[in-house]
Motif scaffolding. Structure first.
Motif, PDB file in Angstrom:
ATOM      1  N   VAL A  41       0.815  -1.212   0.000  1.00  0.00           N
ATOM      2  CA  VAL A  41       0.000   0.000   0.000  1.00  0.00           C
ATOM      3  C   VAL A  41       0.857   1.276   0.000  1.00  0.00           C
ATOM      4  O   VAL A  41       0.550   2.245  -0.701  1.00  0.00           O
ATOM      5  CB  VAL A  41      -1.004  -0.013   1.182  1.00  0.00           C
ATOM      6  N   THR A  42       1.942   1.259   0.769  1.00  0.00           N
ATOM      7  CA  THR A  42       2.805   2.450   0.792  1.00  0.00           C
ATOM      8  C   THR A  42       3.329   2.755  -0.621  1.00  0.00           C
ATOM      9  O   THR A  42       3.343   3.910  -1.057  1.00  0.00           O
ATOM     10  CB  THR A  42       3.973   2.245   1.777  1.00  0.00           C
ATOM     11  N   ASN A  43       3.737   1.705  -1.333  1.00  0.00           N
ATOM     12  CA  ASN A  43       4.214   1.923  -2.706  1.00  0.00           C
ATOM     13  C   ASN A  43       3.105   2.438  -3.613  1.00  0.00           C
ATOM     14  O   ASN A  43       3.337   3.335  -4.429  1.00  0.00           O
ATOM     15  CB  ASN A  43       4.793   0.637  -3.284  1.00  0.00           C
ATOM     16  N   GLY A 123      -1.844   4.886   4.469  1.00  0.00           N
ATOM     17  CA  GLY A 123      -1.728   3.430   4.599  1.00  0.00           C
ATOM     18  C   GLY A 123      -1.740   2.974   6.051  1.00  0.00           C
ATOM     19  O   GLY A 123      -2.467   2.044   6.429  1.00  0.00           O
ATOM     20  N   GLU A 124      -0.944   3.625   6.884  1.00  0.00           N
ATOM     21  CA  GLU A 124      -0.895   3.266   8.305  1.00  0.00           C
ATOM     22  C   GLU A 124      -2.194   3.664   8.999  1.00  0.00           C
ATOM     23  O   GLU A 124      -2.702   2.947   9.859  1.00  0.00           O
ATOM     24  CB  GLU A 124       0.313   3.945   8.979  1.00  0.00           C
ATOM     25  N   LYS A 125      -2.733   4.828   8.619  1.00  0.00           N
ATOM     26  CA  LYS A 125      -3.975   5.274   9.260  1.00  0.00           C
ATOM     27  C   LYS A 125      -5.104   4.272   8.986  1.00  0.00           C
ATOM     28  O   LYS A 125      -5.867   3.906   9.884  1.00  0.00           O
ATOM     29  CB  LYS A 125      -4.349   6.675   8.761  1.00  0.00           C
ATOM     30  N   GLY A 203      10.858   7.845   7.363  1.00  0.00           N
ATOM     31  CA  GLY A 203      11.681   7.137   6.381  1.00  0.00           C
ATOM     32  C   GLY A 203      11.099   5.760   6.132  1.00  0.00           C
ATOM     33  O   GLY A 203      10.442   5.192   6.995  1.00  0.00           O
ATOM     34  N   ARG A 204      11.364   5.225   4.932  1.00  0.00           N
ATOM     35  CA  ARG A 204      10.798   3.921   4.568  1.00  0.00           C
ATOM     36  C   ARG A 204      11.201   2.874   5.605  1.00  0.00           C
ATOM     37  O   ARG A 204      12.319   2.873   6.111  1.00  0.00           O
ATOM     38  CB  ARG A 204      11.273   3.491   3.172  1.00  0.00           C
ATOM     39  N   GLY A 205      10.256   2.002   5.896  1.00  0.00           N
ATOM     40  CA  GLY A 205      10.515   0.964   6.898  1.00  0.00           C
ATOM     41  C   GLY A 205      10.541   1.505   8.318  1.00  0.00           C
ATOM     42  O   GLY A 205      11.028   0.857   9.238  1.00  0.00           O
ATOM     43  N   GLY A 206       9.985   2.703   8.506  1.00  0.00           N
ATOM     44  CA  GLY A 206      10.122   3.382   9.799  1.00  0.00           C
ATOM     45  C   GLY A 206       9.226   2.890  10.922  1.00  0.00           C
ATOM     46  O   GLY A 206       9.340   3.366  12.056  1.00  0.00           O
ATOM     47  N   SER A 207       8.357   1.935  10.652  1.00  0.00           N
ATOM     48  CA  SER A 207       7.408   1.527  11.697  1.00  0.00           C
ATOM     49  C   SER A 207       8.065   0.836  12.893  1.00  0.00           C
ATOM     50  O   SER A 207       7.582   0.961  14.020  1.00  0.00           O
ATOM     51  CB  SER A 207       6.344   0.597  11.111  1.00  0.00           C
ATOM     52  N   ASP A 208       9.152   0.113  12.650  1.00  0.00           N
ATOM     53  CA  ASP A 208       9.869  -0.487  13.781  1.00  0.00           C
ATOM     54  C   ASP A 208      10.352   0.622  14.715  1.00  0.00           C
ATOM     55  O   ASP A 208      10.294   0.506  15.938  1.00  0.00           O
ATOM     56  CB  ASP A 208      11.102  -1.273  13.303  1.00  0.00           C
TER      57      ASP A 208
END
Ligand code: ASP
Ligand code: MG
Length: 483
Positions: A41-43, A123-125, A203-208
């Motif tokens: 989804v982010t892409n 996407g995250e929301k 930044g990409r992959g920032g959820s961690d």
């Protein structure tokens, strides 16, 4: 309390969101759950934002419809009719806001980092709405909270840096009351809030990173990273069939592993946990009963725990005949590399030979022809006599584990092993942290070097466990290919 983070593949479709909900419920409350956007989804959102800036409405409308469709598909995981209707209404609002954002981009005719963040946060929301809905419909009280009210950052849109003090205050206001009321908080990863209130991304992959930031802000007892691999592996299973899960590693080891190419944790992710000593556990949503990898301040074992490789690097060698020029030469080189945003992955200096070597990640910087020339210019400008060499197609192989650098024999053993395998070593480096030894080798030899070093330092699996683990390694390799 604990913070649990689910990555994109772990919430990739309705079934997986349902599995994630079951995993959440199996952990004791209070708990906050950090979610990524559903994988892909982010892409799609970024594609839509870029298309809005340059292309016609048709493509944008198609991409927006794909995104909506994906979210609606996942909404099917919400069993309760009323909860599903409520989630769909919240999603409608969110998708309308997405259309507005895309329309603004189209009007501007260009995509600003600010508009990009505003768009991509969708996407995250959406996922926070969806997972909270699934949990509630299963009878688990849950609310969604968006990080653009909580994770305070600067205004560097696209790669914002967090303000931990302010985040702590905001988390106390926006998240704690829900936890105190007994709700599971479903929190958006990846996004934050600029000083002017606009949405930023980490930044990409920032959820961690969001997960450890939230964990630190809430003084969590543990942060769990639920992902699609069973933990930190001793090597890339595509290269090393005997690769296995490392049960315990230290923060330092985790940071070095990430720096040297292990894909599990982003280097900065661990930092908020380190300062407060919060344990971080890496677990697989596909094998939720496996113990995974626990990352703590002090981890057991002082041997080599993992072997990694970074490829596509350049090796710069600078020979400086005048010993007293060495410091100025290294300042000139570092300055030039920094100015060009070329990352130094490893550096070493042999003063007896008056040679400095730098292994640099120069992707997109034009290879040796350009980078070598830049170094020559920088050294000339600093009036330093020197000889600059540059080699392309270099890999940096790292042996990571507490004490590897301290143990006097590890380096000589490592060099002997590679020598016997006929792999030329272009440079060796000891990292400051004392938990990694690195050697630069020709990229074509890197896979073989990893395999050989893994065999010698970590060893083959016991014969009985071997077949089973081999199958698991195959499955892993397969899941990495797909992901
Ligand atoms: N969804 C974001 C990305 O794809 C953040 C993340 O997954 O961690 O980069
Ligand atoms: Mg991700």
């Amino acid at each position: 309390m604990i913070v649990m983070k689910f990555g994109g593949t772990s919430v990739g479709d309705a079934a997986r969101v349902g599995q994630a909900a079951a995993i959440v419920e199996a952990q004791p409350a209070p708990r906050a759950v950090v979610v990524s956007a559903a994988s892909g989804v982010t892409n799609l959102l970024l594609d839509a934002a870029r298309a809005a800036a340059v292309e016609g409405d048709e493509l944008v409308a198609k991409l927006a419809a794909d995104i909506r469709g994906k979210h609606h598909e996942i909404a099917a995981a919400i069993g309760d009719d009323q909860e599903r209707a409520a989630a769909l209404a919240a999603l409608d609002q969110l998708h309308a806001a997405l259309d507005d954002a895309l329309a603004d981009v189209a009007r501007a005719g260009k995509l600003s980092p600010r508009d990009s963040d505003r768009t991509v946060a969708t996407g995250e929301k959406a996922m926070s709405i969806l997972l909270a809905g699934v949990l509630r419909s299963r009878g688990t009280p849950a609310v969604h909270v968006w990080a653009d009210r909580v994770i305070a950052t600067d205004d560097r849109h696209g790669h914002a840096r967090p303000d931990r003090g302010q985040t702590r205050e905001l988390a106390a206001q926006e998240v704690l009351p829900h936890l105190d009321a007994g709700a599971t908080v479903v929190f958006t990863g990846f996004i934050g809030r600029a000083p002017d209130g606009s949405t930023t991304t980490l930044g990409r992959g920032g959820s961690d990173y969001s997960a450890t930031l939230l964990g630190a802000a809430l003084d969590a007892d543990e942060v769990q990273i639920w992902t699609d691999v069973p933990g930190v592996l001793s090597a890339d299973p595509r290269q090393v069939p005997d690769a296995r899960v490392v049960p315990g590693i230290s923060y330092d080891e985790a940071q070095e592993l990430a720096h040297f190419g292990a894909k599990v944790l982003h280097p900065r992710t661990i930092r908020p946990a380190v300062s407060l000593g919060i344990p971080v556990r890496i677990l697989s949503t596909f094998a939720p009963h496996e113990p995974g990898t626990l990352v703590t301040r002090e981890a057991p074992g002082s041997s080599v725990k993992a072997v990694t490789a970074l490829t596509n690097l350049l090796l710069l060698t600078i020979d400086v005949p005048e010993l007293e020029d060495l410091a100025a030469a290294s300042a000139a080189v570092f300055g030039a590399l920094h100015g060009d945003r070329i990352e130094v992955v490893a550096a070493s200096q042999a003063s007896s030979r008056r040679r400095m070597t730098y292994v640099v990640d120069a992707a997109g910087h034009g290879g040796c022809a350009r980078v070598g020339q830049r170094m020559r210019e920088a050294l000339e400008a600093a009036d330093i006599e020197s000889e600059v060499g540059c080699e392309e197609d270099v890999a940096l192989v790292a042996a990571v584990g507490a004490g590897v650098a301290a143990a006097p024999h590890t380096l000589s053993q490592l060099l002997a092993v590679l020598g016997r395998a006929g792999i030329p070593v272009l440079s060796t480096n000891q990292q400051h942290s004392n938990v990694a030894l690195t050697v630069a080798v020709p990229a074509k030899d890197s896979a073989r070097a990893v395999l050989t070093l893994h065999d010698v330092f970590i060893g083959p699996q016991a014969a009985s466990a071997r077949g089973r683990r081999r199958r698991r390694a195959d499955m892993l390799a397969e899941s990495l290919r797909v992901g």
